[in-house]
Design an enzyme around this catalytic site. Structure first.
Site, short mmCIF file in Angstrom:
data_model
loop_
_atom_site.label_atom_id
_atom_site.label_comp_id
_atom_site.label_asym_id
_atom_site.label_seq_id
_atom_site.Cartn_x
_atom_site.Cartn_y
_atom_site.Cartn_z
N GLY A 507 0.84 -1.19 0.00
CA GLY A 507 0.00 0.00 0.00
C GLY A 507 0.87 1.23 0.00
O GLY A 507 2.09 1.17 0.15
N GLY A 509 0.69 5.56 1.04
CA GLY A 509 -0.09 6.62 1.68
C GLY A 509 0.70 7.90 1.69
O GLY A 509 1.76 7.99 1.06
N LYS A 528 7.71 -0.22 6.28
CA LYS A 528 7.19 1.07 5.86
C LYS A 528 8.39 1.94 5.52
O LYS A 528 9.25 2.17 6.37
CB LYS A 528 6.41 1.68 7.01
CG LYS A 528 6.05 3.12 6.81
CD LYS A 528 4.75 3.23 6.10
CE LYS A 528 4.34 4.69 5.99
NZ LYS A 528 3.15 4.85 5.20
N ASP A 625 -6.71 9.23 14.27
CA ASP A 625 -6.93 8.86 12.87
C ASP A 625 -7.45 7.44 12.75
O ASP A 625 -6.96 6.63 11.98
CB ASP A 625 -5.64 9.03 12.06
CG ASP A 625 -5.92 9.07 10.55
OD1 ASP A 625 -7.09 9.31 10.18
OD2 ASP A 625 -4.99 8.86 9.77
#
Ligand SMILES: *[C@@H]1O[C@H](CO)[C@@H](O)[C@H](O)[C@H]1NC(C)=O
Ligand SMILES: *[C@@H]1O[C@H](CO)[C@@H](O)[C@H](O)[C@H]1NC(C)=O
Ligand SMILES: *[C@@H]1O[C@H](CO)[C@@H](O)[C@H](O)[C@H]1NC(C)=O
Ligand SMILES: *[C@@H]1O[C@H](CO)[C@@H](O)[C@H](O)[C@H]1NC(C)=O
Ligand SMILES: *[C@@H]1O[C@H](CO)[C@@H](O)[C@H](O)[C@H]1NC(C)=O
Ligand SMILES: *[C@@H]1O[C@H](CO)[C@@H](O)[C@H](O)[C@H]1NC(C)=O
Ligand SMILES: *[C@@H]1O[C@H](CO)[C@@H](O)[C@H](O)[C@H]1NC(C)=O
Ligand SMILES: *[C@@H]1O[C@H](CO)[C@@H](O)[C@H](O)[C@H]1NC(C)=O
Ligand SMILES: *[C@@H]1O[C@H](CO)[C@@H](O)[C@H](O)[C@H]1NC(C)=O
Ligand SMILES: *[C@@H]1O[C@H](CO)[C@@H](O)[C@H](O)[C@H]1NC(C)=O
Length: 819
Positions: A507, A509, A528, A625
């Site tokens: 993914g 972001g 990440k 969040d």
């Protein structure tokens, strides 16, 4: 009010005043009462009288709550009266409260010496029976100071530091025999108080681990749900440390009993209705010192006992037969203070063990967190240390006994080892660490980046004794032995992710991309890779990462480590095979796997994770969040909250703060946050309410409803709620008549979380209690925020403009400069 209700009120009123005027909660000298008469406390819920346990033909004087199946205290437990002997209770001529049999023989007495004047006995509204000096009114004896088998609110379960006098709770012999049984419990080690459970008063069979101002750290099953209100106090005057619990208000009551098998059984009432009764389960590892000295017990491993690193079985043959009693002994001597070489002192190092129940015989010192290790290192008799914020520095010398490895909870325990031992074991140790399966964080915040900077700064700044550097042929690895986060080498992560190949990308972001990887040892990880720019102050981040790395909860994703190489900053997370919740929930085929029990499990898990952040982690943290794509799922579809990039930590009593930067995701942000930048835990509560509606409806927050598509999901839910047609909101996949009541109740809780005014929204603690049905009657929700479309549509447009940043078609986290 019509006439008949008025009459009723008057009659009831009079009934109560009648009761009060002839209150029989007291007996004075010269008075007595006889089986089956009773004394009744003024609030009517406690009685003092004679009872017979089930299947017993004896009579005992006791105090009970509501009915004599909830006995909280027994007087003549070892001197029962026969069924026909017609017991009698009175104040004796000497002023003691006594129980007499039909032959006027004293079978029990409060046994106070030197009572000079008339006394009276009174059953208080707390269930405490007190004997009062008739003249001064002072209490001279209390049943709460002489408990039998049960602990109830406002009782003090304590130990006197000076005299060593202890309150002891002793089990019944059997369910039909209240006489003193085999098991008892006391509060021990008043400087680091913990509950000890004894067999026959002398042999310990279980200990709770020290108290850290919230829980006993050796009892991770202690969860706030039923431990609400526990506190440890010190009475400075008479030097007594005691544990007590206080319930939120009068409508609750709880009894904690030690049953004849030595188990703790908790029963809870709300408005006089029994809402929960549970026995705390124990495993063999909970048996005191089950594995002997210097060994840890782990119920999930086989064999269940293993020697600590650097130790071997004392008697190998016995150990192999699974007789663990002799435990382990050190296999290689420690170096403590030994100068093997004039130019080099080979200092001992510490091996970190996570999620541990700390051993018995702890010594607490006043050292601060960073001095604790040095203190232990400098004292050759110190073999282990641990630090807990609520307790401080704990050190051990002598045998380490009763150590246990938990799957979650517990604390980090550092065991002293000679350096050679670590060289031997560091490789296997690292392997183990990664085999533990959990999940992957998709979007992660930038604060961890600062964490890497922090760690690298630490590495260079004070390496002695802190970080053990290990050369291993091809590349140089740094293994951190006792700091929060291990460091990975850049090469290691390049290899693990095939040079960050796009086929490994999970993914992308706003803060960078996430890659799946596999370490050489075989463990799967999620890496990440953070983009270089970050807007947050370095110092602030350093502070935050320290905190985040300490969070441990089964519903929070775990950070395994990080890596820093000049501009490249990377974070390593557990890999989560089932990705994030949105991937399953919004997929027409995959969502069939999420039946109602699974969805409820997810809802409950999220609520517990949030409760931990808000309250139980001892740091007040607001996630800021929370959204479906930040909920990751493990193999068994257990939820884990991820992405603490926006998380905000609150100091001691701050309940709310004002932020200039509003960050978050449209649709999940509460009105006071969007419009005024106000951050409080109620922001997460609001987001949780949104998540709840999404999980139940199977629809995204960005969908629209109504004939002209003018309603947001919240507006649609509110409309159906008012039309009493919540069923139309429920995802058809889970809607069936068996579930519908539970689901409607969940929607109700969701609407309470979505109320416009922050102060009207429940706290996470209340939400957890509501979900567990500890709170049965839910208040009516008021108007939720954002029922109309405009806010949601800006999320839509934002998403359209930013598709380049959003691969999974998830909602995008936005940042706006606040007003
Ligand atoms: C107290 O009142 C209750 C109910 O009115 C009665 O059953 C009980 O026997 C009384 N106890 C005494 C000691 O008079
Ligand atoms: C009472 O006796 C019955 C029949 O023997 C038994 O089933 C029950 O478990 C007993 N109850 C208690 C509390 O011992
Ligand atoms: C108790 O009294 C009843 C009736 O007076 C009698 O039937 C019974 O046998 C007596 N029980 C005992 C144990 O004395
Ligand atoms: C009261 O004291 C006497 C003498 O000290 C003792 O034998 C008796 O067991 C005590 N009774 C109770 C109920 O503690
Ligand atoms: C004790 O109480 C009785 C009855 O209430 C009373 O007659 C007597 O004077 C009292 N004695 C003292 C010392 O107060
Ligand atoms: C505890 O004491 C009881 C009674 O003395 C005895 O039957 C029992 O075996 C004892 N248990 C242990 C483990 O010593
Ligand atoms: C007790 O607390 C519950 C829930 O927190 C509340 O609904 C109730 O009104 C409270 N009762 C009293 C008497 O304060
Ligand atoms: C285990 O070892 C201890 C100590 O050597 C011994 O006393 C005990 O009997 C053994 N237990 C069993 C079940 O063999
Ligand atoms: C001490 O260690 C250093 C390096 O580790 C080595 O060069 C030196 O020869 C050693 N001295 C002795 C006396 O062993
Ligand atoms: C070392 O530790 C032992 C046991 O905790 C303690 O008794 C002793 O005073 C300590 N020595 C020093 C120098 O602190």
């Amino acid at each position: 009010m019509d006439f008949s209700t008025l009459t009723l009120v008057v009659i009831i009123g009079c009934y109560f005043c009648h009761c009060l005027s002839t209150a029989n909660d007291t007996i004075t000298s010269g008075q007595f009462f006889r089986d089956p008469q009773t004394l009744i406390s003024a609030n009517g819920v406690f009685k003092l009288g004679f009872f017979s346990p089930q299947n017993s033909s004896f009579r005992y004087l006791g105090i009970w709550y509501l009915s004599d199946s909830n006995v909280i205290w027994v007087a003549n437990r070892n001197q029962p009266l026969t069924i026909n002997s017609s017991g009698l209770v009175q104040i004796s001529v000497h002023g003691n409260l006594v129980v007499l049999d039909s032959n006027k023989r004293v079978v029990w007495s409060s046994n106070v010496t030197h009572i000079a004047t008339n006394s009276t006995a009174k059953l208080l509204e707390t269930g405490n029976l007190v004997l009062l000096n008739g003249v001064t009114g002072q209490s001279i004896w209390e049943s709460f100071q002489h408990p039998s088998h049960a602990l109830v609110p406002s009782m003090k379960f304590g130990t006197n530091k000076r005299t060593g006098e202890k309150v002891r709770i002793t089990s019944w012999r059997s369910p039909s025999d209240p006489s003193v049984g085999y098991y008892s419990t006391t509060l021990e080690h008043p400087n680091t108080p913990e509950m000890f459970f004894w067999l026959n008063e002398t042999k310990p069979y279980h200990r709770s681990g020290p108290w850290n101002n919230q829980i006993f750290i050796g009892s991770p099953e202690m969860s706030p749900g039923y431990l609400n209100g526990w506190s440890m106090m010190t009475d400075i005057e008479d030097e007594t440390v005691y544990l007590s619990y206080n319930l939120p208000n009068q409508s609750y009551f709880g009894i904690m009993t030690l049953n004849p098998q030595g188990q703790i059984v908790c029963s809870w009432w709300n408005n006089e209705k029994l809402v929960q009764k549970m026995a705390m389960q124990r495993t063999v590892c909970d048996l005191y010192g089950y594995c002997g000295a210097f060994a840890t017990c782990n119920v999930q491993s086989s064999p269940i006992c293993s020697c600590l690193t650097g130790y071997g079985p004392k008697n190998v043959e016995e150990w192999n037969r699974k007789n663990w009693t002799s435990g382990c002994v050190r296999s290689e001597p420690l170096h403590c203070g030994e100068h093997t070489n004039a130019s080099e002192v080979r200092k001992d190092v510490f091996l970190k063990l996570e999620n541990m129940k700390v051993p018995d015989f702890v010594h607490r010192s006043d050292s601060l967190e960073d001095e604790c290790k040095a203190e232990c290192l400098e004292n050759c008799s110190c073999v282990a240390f641990a630090y807990d914020r609520g307790i401080g520095c704990m050190v051990w010398s002598g045998d380490l006994i009763d150590i246990q490895k938990f799957s979650s909870g517990g604390v980090d325990l550092y065991i002293r080892e000679p350096p050679s031992e670590i060289e031997k074991h560091s490789d296997t140790r690292r392997k183990k660490r990664f085999i533990i399966p959990v999940g992957v964080g998709v979007p992660i915040g930038m604060l961890i980046l600062a964490g890497c900077l922090y760690l690298s700064w630490k590495c260079t700044d004070k390496s002695t004794g802190k970080i053990y550097s290990q050369r291993q042929g091809r590349n140089q690895k740094q293994v951190k032995l006792n700091d929060e986060l291990p460091l990975f080498s850049f090469e290691e992560l390049v290899n693990a992710t095939h040079n960050f190949h796009s086929s490994n990308e999970l993914g992308k972001g706003g803060f960078g991309s996430v890659y799946k990887g596999q370490l050489k040892e075989g463990a799967q990880i999620a890496v990440k890779r953070l983009s270089e720019t970050s807007g947050q102050g370095l110092e602030e981040c350093m502070n935050e990462v320290l905190v985040i790395s300490k969070l441990q909860h089964r519903n929070l994703v775990k950070l395994l480590g990080c890596c820093i190489k000049q501009e490249e900053n990377m974070l390593v997370y557990e890999y989560m095979p089932n990705k994030s919740l949105d991937v399953i929930l919004f997929d027409p085929v995959k969502k069939k796997d999420l039946d109602w029990p699974k969805r409820f499990n997810i809802i409950e898990g999220i609520s517990r994770g949030l409760l931990y952040l808000h309250r139980d982690s001892r740091l007040k943290i607001v996630h800021r969040d929370l959204k479906v794509s930040n909920i990751l799922l493990d193999e068994e579809l257990n939820p884990k909250i991820s992405d603490f990039g926006m998380a905000r930590i609150f100091g001691g009593n701050d309940m709310q703060t004002n932020t200039r930067r509003v960050v978050g995701t449209f649709g999940y942000m509460s009105p006071e946050y969007v419009f005024r930048g106000l951050v409080s835990e109620k922001l997460d509560v609001f987001s949780f309410g949104v998540l709840l509606l999404e999980i139940i409806s199977g629809r995204k927050i960005s969908s629209y409803f109504g004939c002209d598509q003018s309603l947001s999901l919240l507006g649609f839910a509110w409309k159906l709620w008012n039309e009493k047609d919540i069923q139309s909101l429920i995802d058809p996949e889970i809607c069936n008549p068996n579930n519908v009541n539970d689901i409607v109740r969940c929607v109700h809780i969701g609407l309470l979380c979505l109320q416009n005014l922050a102060k009207e929204r429940p706290s996470m603690a209340t939400v957890v209690s509501m979900l567990n049905s500890e709170i049965l009657n839910l208040p009516c929700p008021s108007h939720p925020a954002f029922v109309e479309r405009q806010i949601a549509s800006s999320a839509e447009s934002f998403q359209q403009n930013n598709t380049a940043h959003s691969i999974n078609n998830v909602t995008v986290t936005v940042m706006m400069q606040g007003r």
